[in-house]
Motif scaffolding. Structure first.
Motif, PDB file in Angstrom:
ATOM      1  N   LEU A 253      11.519   2.202   4.876  1.00 27.07           N
ATOM      2  CA  LEU A 253       9.887   1.826   5.149  1.00 27.07           C
ATOM      3  C   LEU A 253       9.325   2.645   6.153  1.00 27.07           C
ATOM      4  O   LEU A 253       8.180   3.331   5.982  1.00 27.07           O
ATOM      5  CB  LEU A 253       9.611   0.365   4.919  1.00 27.07           C
ATOM      6  CG  LEU A 253       9.856  -0.142   3.632  1.00 27.07           C
ATOM      7  CD1 LEU A 253       9.254  -1.621   3.838  1.00 27.07           C
ATOM      8  CD2 LEU A 253       9.070   0.131   2.667  1.00 27.07           C
ATOM      9  N   SER A 254       9.960   2.800   7.181  1.00 23.26           N
ATOM     10  CA  SER A 254       9.358   3.740   8.365  1.00 23.26           C
ATOM     11  C   SER A 254       9.204   4.914   8.051  1.00 23.26           C
ATOM     12  O   SER A 254       8.301   5.637   8.540  1.00 23.26           O
ATOM     13  CB  SER A 254      10.330   3.280   9.584  1.00 23.26           C
ATOM     14  OG  SER A 254      11.604   4.046   9.452  1.00 23.26           O
ATOM     15  N   ILE A 255      10.037   5.379   7.143  1.00 18.16           N
ATOM     16  CA  ILE A 255       9.853   6.876   6.665  1.00 18.16           C
ATOM     17  C   ILE A 255       9.076   7.085   5.557  1.00 18.16           C
ATOM     18  O   ILE A 255       8.312   8.169   5.303  1.00 18.16           O
ATOM     19  CB  ILE A 255      11.328   7.622   6.470  1.00 18.16           C
ATOM     20  CG1 ILE A 255      12.095   7.428   7.643  1.00 18.16           C
ATOM     21  CG2 ILE A 255      11.303   8.811   5.910  1.00 18.16           C
ATOM     22  CD1 ILE A 255      13.588   7.792   7.679  1.00 18.16           C
ATOM     23  N   TYR A 256       9.393   6.287   4.467  1.00 19.70           N
ATOM     24  CA  TYR A 256       8.716   6.512   3.362  1.00 19.70           C
ATOM     25  C   TYR A 256       7.537   5.570   2.632  1.00 19.70           C
ATOM     26  O   TYR A 256       7.292   5.633   1.488  1.00 19.70           O
ATOM     27  CB  TYR A 256       9.660   6.421   2.199  1.00 19.70           C
ATOM     28  CG  TYR A 256      10.721   7.524   2.223  1.00 19.70           C
ATOM     29  CD1 TYR A 256      10.403   8.710   1.852  1.00 19.70           C
ATOM     30  CD2 TYR A 256      11.803   7.436   2.806  1.00 19.70           C
ATOM     31  CE1 TYR A 256      11.334   9.911   1.981  1.00 19.70           C
ATOM     32  CE2 TYR A 256      13.014   8.454   2.725  1.00 19.70           C
ATOM     33  CZ  TYR A 256      12.433   9.673   2.412  1.00 19.70           C
ATOM     34  OH  TYR A 256      13.378  10.901   2.359  1.00 19.70           O
ATOM     35  N   ARG A 257       7.041   4.890   3.508  1.00 22.14           N
ATOM     36  CA  ARG A 257       6.052   3.873   3.205  1.00 22.14           C
ATOM     37  C   ARG A 257       4.677   4.528   2.593  1.00 22.14           C
ATOM     38  O   ARG A 257       4.233   4.097   1.610  1.00 22.14           O
ATOM     39  CB  ARG A 257       5.632   2.952   4.654  1.00 22.14           C
ATOM     40  CG  ARG A 257       4.386   1.929   4.274  1.00 22.14           C
ATOM     41  CD  ARG A 257       4.119   0.959   5.424  1.00 22.14           C
ATOM     42  NE  ARG A 257       5.069   0.175   5.764  1.00 22.14           N
ATOM     43  CZ  ARG A 257       5.547  -0.840   5.269  1.00 22.14           C
ATOM     44  NH1 ARG A 257       4.650  -1.533   4.259  1.00 22.14           N
ATOM     45  NH2 ARG A 257       6.417  -1.612   5.804  1.00 22.14           N
ATOM     46  N   ALA A 258       4.417   5.793   3.383  1.00 21.51           N
ATOM     47  CA  ALA A 258       3.113   6.537   2.866  1.00 21.51           C
ATOM     48  C   ALA A 258       3.151   6.900   1.644  1.00 21.51           C
ATOM     49  O   ALA A 258       2.498   7.424   0.519  1.00 21.51           O
ATOM     50  CB  ALA A 258       3.135   7.382   3.820  1.00 21.51           C
ATOM     51  N   ASP A 259       4.522   6.994   0.832  1.00 21.51           N
ATOM     52  CA  ASP A 259       5.244   7.539  -0.535  1.00 21.51           C
ATOM     53  C   ASP A 259       5.222   6.337  -1.330  1.00 21.51           C
ATOM     54  O   ASP A 259       5.200   6.656  -2.605  1.00 21.51           O
ATOM     55  CB  ASP A 259       6.423   8.453  -0.525  1.00 21.51           C
ATOM     56  CG  ASP A 259       6.258   9.569   0.450  1.00 21.51           C
ATOM     57  OD1 ASP A 259       5.310  10.608   0.158  1.00 21.51           O
ATOM     58  OD2 ASP A 259       7.017   9.745   1.467  1.00 21.51           O
ATOM     59  N   LEU A 260       4.818   5.303  -1.084  1.00 25.81           N
ATOM     60  CA  LEU A 260       4.888   4.047  -2.234  1.00 25.81           C
ATOM     61  C   LEU A 260       3.886   4.132  -3.154  1.00 25.81           C
ATOM     62  O   LEU A 260       2.558   4.560  -2.660  1.00 25.81           O
ATOM     63  CB  LEU A 260       4.803   2.843  -1.343  1.00 25.81           C
ATOM     64  CG  LEU A 260       6.170   2.485  -0.472  1.00 25.81           C
ATOM     65  CD1 LEU A 260       5.993   1.084   0.239  1.00 25.81           C
ATOM     66  CD2 LEU A 260       7.434   2.160  -1.334  1.00 25.81           C
ATOM     67  N   SER A 261       4.029   4.038  -4.374  1.00 24.29           N
ATOM     68  CA  SER A 261       3.093   3.995  -5.418  1.00 24.29           C
ATOM     69  C   SER A 261       2.822   2.519  -5.823  1.00 24.29           C
ATOM     70  O   SER A 261       2.082   2.542  -6.602  1.00 24.29           O
ATOM     71  CB  SER A 261       3.516   4.790  -6.596  1.00 24.29           C
ATOM     72  OG  SER A 261       4.615   4.393  -7.207  1.00 24.29           O
ATOM     73  N   ALA A 262       3.480   1.563  -5.215  1.00 21.33           N
ATOM     74  CA  ALA A 262       3.300   0.302  -5.528  1.00 21.33           C
ATOM     75  C   ALA A 262       3.733  -0.645  -4.261  1.00 21.33           C
ATOM     76  O   ALA A 262       4.548  -0.254  -3.540  1.00 21.33           O
ATOM     77  CB  ALA A 262       4.166  -0.143  -6.945  1.00 21.33           C
ATOM     78  N   PRO A 263       3.236  -1.641  -4.235  1.00 22.63           N
ATOM     79  CA  PRO A 263       3.637  -2.554  -3.057  1.00 22.63           C
ATOM     80  C   PRO A 263       4.719  -3.054  -2.696  1.00 22.63           C
ATOM     81  O   PRO A 263       5.641  -2.890  -4.026  1.00 22.63           O
ATOM     82  CB  PRO A 263       2.408  -3.541  -3.005  1.00 22.63           C
ATOM     83  CG  PRO A 263       1.346  -3.402  -3.933  1.00 22.63           C
ATOM     84  CD  PRO A 263       2.101  -2.335  -4.979  1.00 22.63           C
ATOM     85  N   PRO A 264       5.383  -3.040  -1.766  1.00 29.56           N
ATOM     86  CA  PRO A 264       6.945  -3.407  -1.667  1.00 29.56           C
ATOM     87  C   PRO A 264       7.020  -4.866  -2.140  1.00 29.56           C
ATOM     88  O   PRO A 264       6.142  -5.909  -2.093  1.00 29.56           O
ATOM     89  CB  PRO A 264       7.156  -3.406  -0.060  1.00 29.56           C
ATOM     90  CG  PRO A 264       6.195  -2.659   0.606  1.00 29.56           C
ATOM     91  CD  PRO A 264       4.900  -2.772  -0.348  1.00 29.56           C
ATOM     92  N   PRO A 265       8.045  -4.774  -2.784  1.00 28.64           N
ATOM     93  CA  PRO A 265       8.376  -6.440  -3.432  1.00 28.64           C
ATOM     94  C   PRO A 265       8.447  -7.472  -2.447  1.00 28.64           C
ATOM     95  O   PRO A 265       8.861  -7.152  -1.381  1.00 28.64           O
ATOM     96  CB  PRO A 265       9.491  -6.305  -4.264  1.00 28.64           C
ATOM     97  CG  PRO A 265      10.465  -4.836  -3.707  1.00 28.64           C
ATOM     98  CD  PRO A 265       9.282  -4.245  -3.192  1.00 28.64           C
ATOM     99  N   ALA A 266       8.196  -8.704  -2.932  1.00 26.14           N
ATOM    100  CA  ALA A 266       8.199  -9.769  -1.931  1.00 26.14           C
ATOM    101  C   ALA A 266       9.645  -9.737  -1.367  1.00 26.14           C
ATOM    102  O   ALA A 266       9.806 -10.393  -0.140  1.00 26.14           O
ATOM    103  CB  ALA A 266       8.035 -11.273  -2.667  1.00 26.14           C
ATOM    104  N   GLU A 267      10.458  -9.426  -2.155  1.00 31.95           N
ATOM    105  CA  GLU A 267      11.945  -9.742  -1.571  1.00 31.95           C
ATOM    106  C   GLU A 267      12.602  -8.527  -0.650  1.00 31.95           C
ATOM    107  O   GLU A 267      13.755  -8.492  -0.415  1.00 31.95           O
ATOM    108  CB  GLU A 267      13.079  -9.931  -2.848  1.00 31.95           C
ATOM    109  CG  GLU A 267      13.198  -8.659  -3.665  1.00 31.95           C
ATOM    110  CD  GLU A 267      12.100  -8.688  -4.823  1.00 31.95           C
ATOM    111  OE1 GLU A 267      12.342  -7.744  -5.851  1.00 31.95           O
ATOM    112  OE2 GLU A 267      11.054  -9.462  -4.704  1.00 31.95           O
TER     113      GLU A 267
END
Length: 329
Positions: A253-267
């Protein structure tokens, strides 16, 4: 307050014509007797208002009487001029109508409110069309940014870039603030070149004593349109689904958070530990832009699209072949 109520009566009469006293009392949550006292007070100030008795009677103004008092507070006047982009009105066929309406409202505003409303129109913009991006973080305070924008002073920022978490300091010449479907952006020049800064990535901000140095003739709406087009005109992109080993989620996530097209799942909480994998959805500009995922080795598995899986398999095979010949002499 009595003055606010009297102004409300005046505006209702201008809009509706003759209005029964009982209706005015209901709307303003007072007694009919209070309405008649307010009408007498209006009349004593020179407003040509009168009451007609009888079954069809009511309170009315003399025909032809108008007032240019809008009844708007300073904040209400500013709120009206926080404009949705011209593109949104044009899409609805209201491009000319919004300009005409705002000119009429501006003409009716008291002079002290007029300058503030005009400045707000030039410094704050709302664009309702969402960009594909990760979920916005909560914005703690826009106060410092607004201060710089409305007082025409330079702004000093400490900023964290989204793609690589790099931090940098800037001295900026702000044009204004844009709300892009709930995500706030600062539009500013850095060394006379226009740039966008996501407000939720600003680590620190302070207003400088120096006056702003905007490019001559440049306005927020025009600069925003240029920057928006640069992003909108990028290729559509490639949707990618990956499964990440939980132990590597934080680094991923430190590298690819800006590339997420949906929120990270709860788990996706890495604190839970374990070897289970967590699924993420991303979007890249091209297949080539997604190839660095291979650097995670077996910690990140690409599920789709198949062409990306094939390309990563090819690269992995080439790398394995390079090192399979034993020690190099």
């Amino acid at each position: 307050m009595k003055s606010d109520r009297m102004l409300s009566i005046l505006l209702l009469l201008q809009t509706r014509g003759q209005v029964p006293a009982t209706e005015l009392a209901t709307r303003l949550e007072v007694s009919v007797r209070t309405i008649f006292r307010d009408v007498e007070a209006l009349s004593s100030t020179g407003v040509p208002v009168y009451a007609e008795r009888g079954r069809n009677g009511g309170i009315a103004l003399l025909p032809g009487y108008r007032t240019d008092v809008t009844g708007l507070t300073a904040d209400e006047a500013r709120a009206l001029f926080v404009l949705v982009t011209d593109r949104a009105h044009a899409d609805l066929g209201l491009g000319r109508a919004i300009g005409s309406a705002l000119r009429k409202v501006m003409a009716a505003l008291p002079q002290p409110h007029r300058d503030a409303a005009a400045l707000t129109r030039r410094r704050i913009l709302v664009d309702p069309v969402r960009w594909r991006s990760g979920p916005p973080a909560a914005v703690a305070d826009l106060g410092v940014l607004q201060d710089a924008v409305f007082t025409d002073r330079r702004l000093r920022l400490r900023y964290r870039h989204g793609r690589d978490d790099r931090e940098a300091s800037y001295t900026l010449d702000p044009y204004g603030l844009v709300d892009k479907a709930g995500v706030w952006y600062l539009v500013a020049d850095h060394r006379a070149r226009p740039q966008l800064f996501r407000v939720d990535r600003i680590l620190a901000a302070s207003v400088a004593d120096e006056p702003v140095r905007r490019r001559e003739g440049a306005e927020l709406a025009d600069v925003w349109d240029t920057l928006r087009r640069q992003i909108d005109d990028l290729p559509t992109g490639v949707d990618v689904v990956v499964r990440v080993r939980r132990a590597s989620v934080r680094r991923f996530l430190s590298i690819y958070r800006a590339d997420l097209s949906a929120p990270p799942p709860a788990e996706a909480d890495p604190a839970q530990g374990g070897e289970e994998r967590v699924e993420f959805r991303l979007r890249f500009r091209s297949l080539g832009a997604a190839q660095p995922l291979l650097a995670f080795g077996a910690d990140v598995e690409v599920i789709s699209p198949e062409p990306l899986r094939e390309e990563l398999a090819r690269l992995a095979a080439e790398t394995a072949a390079l090192y399979s010949g034993g020690q190099r002499h």
